[in-house]
Design a protein around this motif. Structure first.
Motif, PDB file in Angstrom:
ATOM      1  N   LEU A 360     -11.155  57.155  -6.502  1.00 21.68           N
ATOM      2  CA  LEU A 360     -10.462  56.188  -7.369  1.00 21.68           C
ATOM      3  C   LEU A 360      -9.912  56.868  -8.629  1.00 21.68           C
ATOM      4  O   LEU A 360      -9.816  56.243  -9.684  1.00 21.68           O
ATOM      5  N   ALA A 361      -9.548  58.111  -8.506  1.00 23.08           N
ATOM      6  CA  ALA A 361      -9.145  58.899  -9.675  1.00 23.08           C
ATOM      7  C   ALA A 361      -7.640  58.893  -9.908  1.00 23.08           C
ATOM      8  O   ALA A 361      -7.184  59.128 -11.028  1.00 23.08           O
ATOM      9  N   ASP A 362      -6.854  58.681  -8.859  1.00 19.04           N
ATOM     10  CA  ASP A 362      -5.396  58.603  -8.984  1.00 19.04           C
ATOM     11  C   ASP A 362      -4.912  57.467  -8.099  1.00 19.04           C
ATOM     12  O   ASP A 362      -4.721  57.634  -6.898  1.00 19.04           O
ATOM     13  N   LEU A 363      -4.698  56.316  -8.714  1.00 16.78           N
ATOM     14  CA  LEU A 363      -4.334  55.122  -7.960  1.00 16.78           C
ATOM     15  C   LEU A 363      -2.827  54.912  -7.898  1.00 16.78           C
ATOM     16  O   LEU A 363      -2.374  53.830  -7.501  1.00 16.78           O
ATOM     17  N   SER A 364      -2.067  55.924  -8.269  1.00 20.38           N
ATOM     18  CA  SER A 364      -0.620  55.853  -8.105  1.00 20.38           C
ATOM     19  C   SER A 364      -0.275  55.892  -6.621  1.00 20.38           C
ATOM     20  O   SER A 364      -1.096  56.275  -5.778  1.00 20.38           O
ATOM     21  N   GLU A 365       0.941  55.496  -6.294  1.00 23.62           N
ATOM     22  CA  GLU A 365       1.373  55.529  -4.891  1.00 23.62           C
ATOM     23  C   GLU A 365       1.248  56.939  -4.322  1.00 23.62           C
ATOM     24  O   GLU A 365       0.771  57.132  -3.195  1.00 23.62           O
ATOM     25  N   LYS A 366       1.661  57.922  -5.107  1.00 24.72           N
ATOM     26  CA  LYS A 366       1.579  59.316  -4.664  1.00 24.72           C
ATOM     27  C   LYS A 366       0.132  59.749  -4.472  1.00 24.72           C
ATOM     28  O   LYS A 366      -0.212  60.393  -3.475  1.00 24.72           O
ATOM     29  N   GLY A 367      -0.723  59.390  -5.428  1.00 20.28           N
ATOM     30  CA  GLY A 367      -2.129  59.790  -5.346  1.00 20.28           C
ATOM     31  C   GLY A 367      -2.833  59.190  -4.147  1.00 20.28           C
ATOM     32  O   GLY A 367      -3.614  59.854  -3.460  1.00 20.28           O
ATOM     33  N   LEU A 368      -2.566  57.920  -3.872  1.00 20.03           N
ATOM     34  CA  LEU A 368      -3.184  57.272  -2.724  1.00 20.03           C
ATOM     35  C   LEU A 368      -2.672  57.855  -1.416  1.00 20.03           C
ATOM     36  O   LEU A 368      -3.427  58.019  -0.455  1.00 20.03           O
ATOM     37  N   LEU A 369      -1.386  58.198  -1.390  1.00 18.54           N
ATOM     38  CA  LEU A 369      -0.794  58.726  -0.169  1.00 18.54           C
ATOM     39  C   LEU A 369      -1.345  60.102   0.176  1.00 18.54           C
ATOM     40  O   LEU A 369      -1.663  60.388   1.331  1.00 18.54           O
ATOM     41  N   GLN A 370      -1.495  60.968  -0.823  1.00 21.02           N
ATOM     42  CA  GLN A 370      -1.873  62.349  -0.507  1.00 21.02           C
ATOM     43  C   GLN A 370      -3.382  62.580  -0.433  1.00 21.02           C
ATOM     44  O   GLN A 370      -3.828  63.513   0.243  1.00 21.02           O
ATOM     45  N   SER A 371      -4.169  61.730  -1.099  1.00 18.32           N
ATOM     46  CA  SER A 371      -5.609  62.003  -1.103  1.00 18.32           C
ATOM     47  C   SER A 371      -6.471  60.756  -1.139  1.00 18.32           C
ATOM     48  O   SER A 371      -7.681  60.865  -1.384  1.00 18.32           O
TER      49      SER A 371
END
Length: 417
Positions: A360-371
């Motif tokens: 739950l450290a990067d909830l941006s679209e990019k963060g959720l997509l890559q990790s």
């Protein structure tokens, strides 16, 4: 104490040259002008020829550009038969004269052409851009790798660490450079000027960039730093519009949360390791209250790897995701034994240690997509950098905190392993 950037600052002053007015020159095609430049004895005439060539290259069509790269790759290549002959002669008679002849024949003419082109004011930036274009051509014409090899050889010399100037980017930095920072940010998008201000202006925020004397207004790479109490576990907290700032003197941790390379034409020429280590040294000197230097880094290949291991895009619960992330960072390897994850390879090769893994450290679209939203802290412990580098380089050993190793072991016992 001497200023470590004194040489760079001096060069920045001496080499702050402005391009000649555009002059396309006369005397034939670009290829013919290049041959004239290689034969030219006059420095002044050579500069004007180089300027004319670079101006023409800038305006070339894609078809003409491909023809130019073919010219560099074939007509300005080495004469392999001559090199072989001179090598045999040197093997029999290793004299200085034979060595010099072999050395001259072993260097492709295109290297000398690039050196002469670099005489023109503003030429270094033009050649960096030329390599960016060359890299796109190599995808279709892999044989152009020979020309790229020679250009990279020279760029690594011209962009040697000794020539680079470290500058802090602040809210008072010229707007033209700030615009480039916004455009070049590659990890966490800067959405507008107010977003940039939040990253530069508060007393607990820093940004540092490397510049080259011949490109004084265009950063090569930059790092954004948050000064915090303790190690943050999410990028949302670091970049929040409503976060409560602290006085820089109250911070005990420096967090490198974004590192962005700015020049595609310098791909493969690494500045990041030097940048982080220089910033660590400078912050340690100026702010003795800082006790830890860590990153808050993305894990760009995690989701793709999970899917390759038979996991669907449906994310596991947070603790399980942390276990999978730790397992991926420590145990997922390339054929050469290095980690699959490119960010992990970079920081581990610099001597960092995998310190903590967060869900739950990067909830941006990019963060959720890559990790799946997972991120990781890499710890830069100055006392252990050298030993960690040697262990990673020679034995492929991944330095990691005990808690991270425990997470990885839990994952390895699951059906994922």
């Amino acid at each position: 104490m001497s200023n470590p950037n004194a040489l760079g600052d001096l060069l920045s002053t001496l080499l702050d040259r402005h391009p000649f007015q555009k002059n396309n020159g006369k005397g034939g095609s670009v290829n013919e002008l290049c041959m004239q430049l290689l034969a030219e004895k006059s420095e002044a005439s050579g500069q004007h020829l180089a300027t004319s060539i670079l101006n023409r290259l800038r305006d070339q069509s894609q078809e003409n550009r491909a023809e130019f790269f073919a010219f560099l790759n074939t007509q300005l290549d080495i004469d392999a038969a001559l090199v072989a002959k001179l090598a045999r002669q040197y093997e029999k008679f290793p004299t200085l004269e034979n060595f010099s002849a072999l050395s001259r024949a072993s260097e492709p003419q295109r290297q000398e052409l690039f050196r002469r082109l670099n005489q023109a004011p503003g030429a270094t930036a033009e050649l960096v851009q030329l390599r960016s274009t060359l890299l796109s051509e190599i995808k279709e014409e892999p044989d152009l790798g020979r020309t790229d090899h020679d250009l990279v050889h020279l760029l690594r010399s011209w962009f040697n660490r000794g020539f680079l100037v470290l500058r802090q980017i602040t809210w008072d930095t010229p707007a033209s450079i700030l615009e480039r920072i916004i455009a070049y940010e590659a990890v966490h998008e800067i959405t507008n000027w107010e977003d940039l201000r939040r990253r530069l202006h508060p007393p607990d925020r820093r940004c540092y960039a490397f510049f080259h004397p011949s490109m004084p207004d265009d950063p090569l790479i930059f790092v954004e730093v948050a000064l915090t109490k303790g190690i943050p576990n999410s990028i949302q907290g670091v970049l929040s519009e409503n976060r409560a700032g602290i006085d820089a003197g109250a911070a005990n941790t420096a967090v490198f949360y974004s590192i962005s390379n700015c020049q595609s034409g310098l791909a493969g020429i690494s500045f990041g390791n030097s940048l982080i280590k220089q910033v660590v040294r400078d912050l340690s000197r100026d702010m003795p209250n800082l006790k830890k230097f860590v990153t808050l880094s993305p894990i760009p290949g995690l989701t793709r790897w999970l899917e390759s291991e038979g996991r669907t895009a449906i994310l596991p619960e947070p603790q399980t995701l942390r276990q999978y992330a730790a397992h991926y960072l420590l145990d997922a390897k390339k054929p050469d034994g290095k980690p699959i994850d490119p960010v992990a390879r970079f920081h581990l090769a610099n001597g960092a240690l995998i310190h903590q893994v967060h869900s739950l450290a990067d909830l941006s679209e990019k963060g959720l997509l890559q990790s799946g939203g997972a991120m990781v802290n890499y710890l830069y412990d100055v006392s252990k950098l050298t030993s960690n580098v040697e262990a990673f380089d020679q034995k492929n050993e991944v330095a990691a905190a005990a808690a991270v190793k425990t997470l990885a072991r839990y994952a390895s016992k699951s059906s994922l392993a």
